[in-house]
Design a protein around this motif. Structure first.
Motif, PDB file in Angstrom:
ATOM      1  N   GLN A 148      -9.951 -35.478  -2.114  1.00  0.00           N
ATOM      2  CA  GLN A 148      -9.996 -34.229  -2.867  1.00  0.00           C
ATOM      3  C   GLN A 148      -9.042 -34.239  -4.062  1.00  0.00           C
ATOM      4  OE1 GLN A 148      -9.330 -34.623   0.343  1.00  0.00           O
ATOM      5  NE2 GLN A 148     -10.633 -33.306   1.607  1.00  0.00           N
ATOM      6  N   CYS A 165      -8.891 -22.670  -5.209  1.00  0.00           N
ATOM      7  CA  CYS A 165      -9.769 -22.790  -4.041  1.00  0.00           C
ATOM      8  C   CYS A 165     -11.208 -23.076  -4.470  1.00  0.00           C
ATOM      9  CB  CYS A 165      -9.730 -21.513  -3.206  1.00  0.00           C
ATOM     10  SG  CYS A 165      -8.194 -21.273  -2.275  1.00  0.00           S
ATOM     11  N   LYS A 166     -11.651 -22.410  -5.526  1.00  0.00           N
ATOM     12  CA  LYS A 166     -13.014 -22.624  -6.007  1.00  0.00           C
ATOM     13  C   LYS A 166     -13.198 -24.082  -6.449  1.00  0.00           C
ATOM     14  CE  LYS A 166     -14.839 -19.532  -8.736  1.00  0.00           C
ATOM     15  NZ  LYS A 166     -15.201 -18.738  -9.952  1.00  0.00           N
ATOM     16  N   TRP A 217     -11.275 -26.667  -5.544  1.00  0.00           N
ATOM     17  CA  TRP A 217     -11.069 -27.555  -4.389  1.00  0.00           C
ATOM     18  C   TRP A 217     -12.328 -27.624  -3.525  1.00  0.00           C
ATOM     19  CZ3 TRP A 217      -7.028 -30.510  -4.857  1.00  0.00           C
ATOM     20  CH2 TRP A 217      -6.564 -31.261  -3.773  1.00  0.00           C
ATOM     21  N   ASP A 218     -12.973 -26.471  -3.319  1.00  0.00           N
ATOM     22  CA  ASP A 218     -14.230 -26.444  -2.567  1.00  0.00           C
ATOM     23  C   ASP A 218     -15.300 -27.255  -3.301  1.00  0.00           C
ATOM     24  OD1 ASP A 218     -13.084 -24.847  -0.629  1.00  0.00           O
ATOM     25  OD2 ASP A 218     -13.898 -22.979  -1.444  1.00  0.00           O
ATOM     26  N   ASN A 263     -14.644 -30.868  -2.765  1.00  0.00           N
ATOM     27  CA  ASN A 263     -15.029 -31.190  -1.392  1.00  0.00           C
ATOM     28  C   ASN A 263     -16.531 -31.410  -1.262  1.00  0.00           C
ATOM     29  OD1 ASN A 263     -13.006 -31.500   0.667  1.00  0.00           O
ATOM     30  ND2 ASN A 263     -12.378 -29.389   0.256  1.00  0.00           N
ATOM     31  N   TYR A 312      -6.889 -25.055   4.178  1.00  0.00           N
ATOM     32  CA  TYR A 312      -7.277 -26.463   4.113  1.00  0.00           C
ATOM     33  C   TYR A 312      -6.381 -27.295   5.034  1.00  0.00           C
ATOM     34  CZ  TYR A 312      -9.681 -24.840  -0.057  1.00  0.00           C
ATOM     35  OH  TYR A 312     -10.485 -24.146  -0.922  1.00  0.00           O
TER      36      TYR A 312
END
Length: 422
Positions: free
Chosen positions: A81, A100-101, A103-104, A107, A156
């Protein structure tokens, strides 16, 4: 023939002709019309071609050399990641919600690559390995703690090791702690691309290797032997984007060196890892990294500030080779390793290290992907290009746009030059 008539249309390839001609290489030799043209056969290009194909589009992909022969195949094969920028970096640049957006999103790239490997049984050296970013100085520990706390707070999976705990799993000297990224793995990037090429061809994607795209004109892609028209064009050529007179001030390159050892014995590997074979990179500005491959080779990479923006593609640099081996030996003095291979690669970078992804200003049907340092984010961006062009998805555009504001550009960059600017 007169000398003045013997001009090359493009530079000769830095490849062995016997290797290139030994397989079933299929260049494009005739004009055609398709729904989507993808330029570039690396991780981003193949991922884009796959998503468009899944949507029922007629896709043709053009690769100037061989699929995976660029930055993807010259990488060390980390699929993780943290792609040059950490979760903390994204939080500081934007805010935790945006981090977060993103990182997702990254992923999704990790999961997409892994799903392809398992679903299609790709023979690409897949090894499940968690990743450790290790602190090479005590001063780095504060940042590591922030990264761990930020990841954990956002849900996470991560771990934080102090020096004593780290010594129980990694037998290196001179490391002061580590933060762990879960659910990562290693691959042979070149083999992955070659395996995906076969998979996509079986699904109807036309893939033309040894076919250089020399120009893109509205809906037309021009090669030395053919013209191809398409509704959509996705350009995934990384550092070569300026060669097409596209974003010449936004994309440059960073040079990296990678060594591969002979296959190690289990006893040798036990001198590095206590049990699990992690993928490792350190906290230096120009960081060093290593992992054990599926055939037990030690892959070791890095560079220094002097060579980072070097334009020479040659891997013949005895000083860097000695530096990488010496740095590794300082941390692991008890192991003797014979390195058999060395190569270098020029990887596309932007001025803020973030990826470049988005449509052109004048032609909204042309989508660019470059400077996607990291296999996972390259895969995610390839997939996203189809969702942007076909579904109108724009929720990540502002963060990756080729036209976002950079610290230096325009007139000042023209004075400093690209190398100094970057």
């Amino acid at each position: 023939m007169k000398v003045e008539n013997m001009k090359n249309l493009w530079p000769p390839q830095d490849q062995n002709v016997w290797t290139v001609l030994s397989g079933e290489i299929k260049p494009c030799l005739q004009d055609m019309q398709v729904d989507v043209v993808v330029v570039g056969g690396g991780m981003a290009g193949l991922s884009a071609a796959q998503e468009f194909c899944n949507r029922g589009k007629k896709v043709a992909l053009f690769e100037r050399y061989l699929c995976g022969s660029g930055a993807t195949g010259k990488s060390s094969g980390f699929v993780v990641q943290n792609a040059e920028l950490s979760f903390t970096d994204f939080s500081k640049r934007y805010n935790p919600e945006v981090a977060c957006k993103i990182w997702d999103f990254i992923n999704l790239g990790v999961q997409g690559i892994e799903n392809n490997i398992k679903k299609n049984n790709l023979n690409c050296g897949y090894v499940k390995q968690d990743s450790l970013m290790v602190a090479s100085s005590k001063g780095a520990l504060g940042g590591f703690r922030t990264e761990y706390e930020s990841l954990s707070k956002s849900g996470y999976a991560s771990l934080l090791y102090d020096e004593q705990e780290l010594n129980q799993i990694l037998h290196g000297k001179g490391y002061f702690g580590a933060v762990v990224y879960k659910d990562s793995f290693g691959i042979n990037g070149y083999l992955y691309c070659q395996e995906m090429k076969k998979t996509l061809q079986a699904q109807g994607v036309q893939i033309f290797e040894q076919t250089l795209v020399t120009k893109i004109d509205d809906h037309t892609v021009i090669t030395p032997h053919a013209k191809i028209t398409a509704d959509y064009i996705v350009v995934c050529v990384d550092r070569f984007l300026p060669d097409l007179n596209i974003l010449p001030q936004e994309v440059f390159h960073a040079k990296n060196f990678v060594l591969a050892s002979q296959s190690l014995t289990d006893d040798q590997i036990s001198l590095i890892f206590a049990k699990d074979r992690f993928m490792i990179w350190d906290s230096e500005l120009v960081y060093n990294y290593f992992r054990i491959t599926s055939d037990n080779r030690l892959v070791l990479g890095g560079g220094d500030l002097w060579t980072t923006y070097d334009t020479d593609q040659s891997c013949k640099n005895d000083r860097i080779v000695k530096k990488l081996i010496s740095d590794f030996s300082k941390h692991f003095p008890d192991i003797q390793v014979q390195f058999e291979y060395v190569w270098s690669g020029l990887i596309g970078v932007s001025k803020d290290i973030g990826p470049i992804s988005g449509p052109g200003k004048d032609f909204k049907h042309i989508y660019y992907i470059a400077a996607s340092a990291g296999l996972s984010i390259a895969a995610a961006l390839g997939n996203y290009s189809a969702r942007h062009l076909l579904d109108g998805k724009t929720d990540l555009d502002e963060y990756f746009s080729p036209y976002r504001k950079f610290p230096i550009g325009g007139f000042l960059q023209s004075i400093l030059g690209n190398k100094l600017t970057f």
